[in-house]
Design a protein around this motif. Sequence first.
Motif, mmCIF file in Angstrom:
data_model
loop_
_atom_site.group_PDB
_atom_site.id
_atom_site.type_symbol
_atom_site.label_atom_id
_atom_site.label_comp_id
_atom_site.label_asym_id
_atom_site.label_seq_id
_atom_site.Cartn_x
_atom_site.Cartn_y
_atom_site.Cartn_z
ATOM 1 N N VAL A 159 33.929 -10.872 10.964
ATOM 2 C CA VAL A 159 32.811 -11.281 10.111
ATOM 3 C C VAL A 159 32.525 -12.776 10.274
ATOM 4 O O VAL A 159 31.373 -13.194 10.430
ATOM 5 N N ALA A 160 33.584 -13.586 10.254
ATOM 6 C CA ALA A 160 33.422 -15.044 10.350
ATOM 7 C C ALA A 160 32.918 -15.454 11.735
ATOM 8 O O ALA A 160 32.056 -16.337 11.851
ATOM 9 N N ARG A 161 33.449 -14.841 12.789
ATOM 10 C CA ARG A 161 32.987 -15.162 14.145
ATOM 11 C C ARG A 161 31.496 -14.845 14.304
ATOM 12 O O ARG A 161 30.732 -15.637 14.859
ATOM 13 N N ARG A 162 31.102 -13.676 13.809
ATOM 14 C CA ARG A 162 29.699 -13.265 13.931
ATOM 15 C C ARG A 162 28.788 -14.216 13.149
ATOM 16 O O ARG A 162 27.738 -14.626 13.642
ATOM 17 N N TYR A 163 29.214 -14.569 11.940
ATOM 18 C CA TYR A 163 28.420 -15.476 11.106
ATOM 19 C C TYR A 163 28.318 -16.855 11.760
ATOM 20 O O TYR A 163 27.251 -17.478 11.751
ATOM 21 N N SER A 164 29.421 -17.310 12.338
ATOM 22 C CA SER A 164 29.439 -18.614 13.004
ATOM 23 C C SER A 164 28.450 -18.639 14.166
ATOM 24 O O SER A 164 27.725 -19.622 14.370
ATOM 25 N N GLU A 165 28.407 -17.554 14.929
ATOM 26 C CA GLU A 165 27.492 -17.472 16.073
ATOM 27 C C GLU A 165 26.038 -17.409 15.609
ATOM 28 O O GLU A 165 25.161 -18.072 16.170
ATOM 29 N N GLU A 166 25.795 -16.592 14.568
ATOM 30 C CA GLU A 166 24.427 -16.438 14.068
ATOM 31 C C GLU A 166 23.868 -17.747 13.507
ATOM 32 O O GLU A 166 22.693 -18.057 13.682
ATOM 33 N N ILE A 173 38.266 -21.605 15.007
ATOM 34 C CA ILE A 173 39.092 -20.625 14.291
ATOM 35 C C ILE A 173 40.550 -20.683 14.739
ATOM 36 O O ILE A 173 40.863 -20.631 15.931
ATOM 37 N N ILE A 174 41.442 -20.779 13.752
ATOM 38 C CA ILE A 174 42.887 -20.771 13.986
ATOM 39 C C ILE A 174 43.432 -19.433 13.500
ATOM 40 O O ILE A 174 43.356 -19.119 12.310
ATOM 41 N N ALA A 175 43.960 -18.614 14.397
ATOM 42 C CA ALA A 175 44.522 -17.310 14.031
ATOM 43 C C ALA A 175 45.948 -17.484 13.505
ATOM 44 O O ALA A 175 46.758 -18.181 14.121
ATOM 45 N N THR A 176 46.238 -16.861 12.358
ATOM 46 C CA THR A 176 47.576 -16.968 11.775
ATOM 47 C C THR A 176 48.216 -15.590 11.627
ATOM 48 O O THR A 176 47.526 -14.565 11.638
ATOM 49 N N LYS A 177 49.526 -15.578 11.436
ATOM 50 C CA LYS A 177 50.266 -14.316 11.313
ATOM 51 C C LYS A 177 49.964 -13.621 9.996
ATOM 52 O O LYS A 177 49.790 -12.418 9.938
ATOM 53 N N ASP A 178 49.933 -14.378 8.909
ATOM 54 C CA ASP A 178 49.712 -13.772 7.604
ATOM 55 C C ASP A 178 48.944 -14.731 6.700
ATOM 56 O O ASP A 178 48.712 -15.886 7.051
ATOM 57 N N HIS A 179 48.601 -14.220 5.509
ATOM 58 C CA HIS A 179 47.788 -15.000 4.592
ATOM 59 C C HIS A 179 48.485 -16.281 4.127
ATOM 60 O O HIS A 179 47.850 -17.334 3.992
#
Length: 294
Positions: A159-166, A173-179
Amino acid sequence: MKRAYLIAAAALASALAVTAHADTLAKVAADGKVVFAYRESSVPFSYLAGPGKPIGFAVDITSAVLAEIKKQTGKTDLEVGWQAVTSANRIPLLVNGTIDLECGSTTNNSARGKDVAFAINHFYTGTRLLVKKSAGIKDWADLKGKKVAITTGTTNMQVARRYSEEKGLGLDIIATKDHADAALLVETGRADAFAMDDILLYGLKANAKDAAALDVVGEALQVEPYGCMLRKDDPKFKALVDGVITGMMKSGEFTKLYDKWFLKPIPPRNQAIGLPMSKELQDNIRQPSDKPAT
């Protein structure tokens, strides 16, 4: 060579048995054991109150399901196993038979529905942002070119990637293991925001060391339902889980459970999240549905 062949054949047969998803209740009765999944930091749905002690709204739903499993199988002495899962491994562990049910903070959507089944929806949420109040970030537009932490394996990432592109935001974006890992990046200034389901952000904020320094902001992107996951093509077990959740909704127990975890103080810091029940969830209590997000 023969031994290797037999081992491979046995492994394949086991995988096919799990893939067939013939009957979880029969599997549980035969094994004398049921294994439930839990999350370590999905406050207030499923999280740890201490080593090996999962608690939360979804854990209480799981406990109600357990009582019905014991009733329907006649196995009052069932061994109960609890398996920690992450956003990335929860579906594979369900599909391969390691866990029998996952009730947590998993979005019920049509893409996941190709691999797993979902019970009656038990919550509705949207992607928002956890930030430091001192950062002055009020909405997504304020994050242009900035670092945003998102948990790996979540729909929020898409959702965030798509919104960022639009919107041409160019989010880093930094991908993490957990919340908990993502929230820590925000608290320590290594990320400008954590994009996640708003209720999980409220839960993390309520249990943060300095809750007053954090804020949940931004427009909610794409409202989605949460549902308990079970293996596909298992109508008996789905009927059991659906029956438990629907029964709780009709009896008023579900609303009491919601008040307990969303409106009253919760462990470990005895802070209340203070989030009234959404209209979507109220509607779902009146007319229970397992309809997925698109």
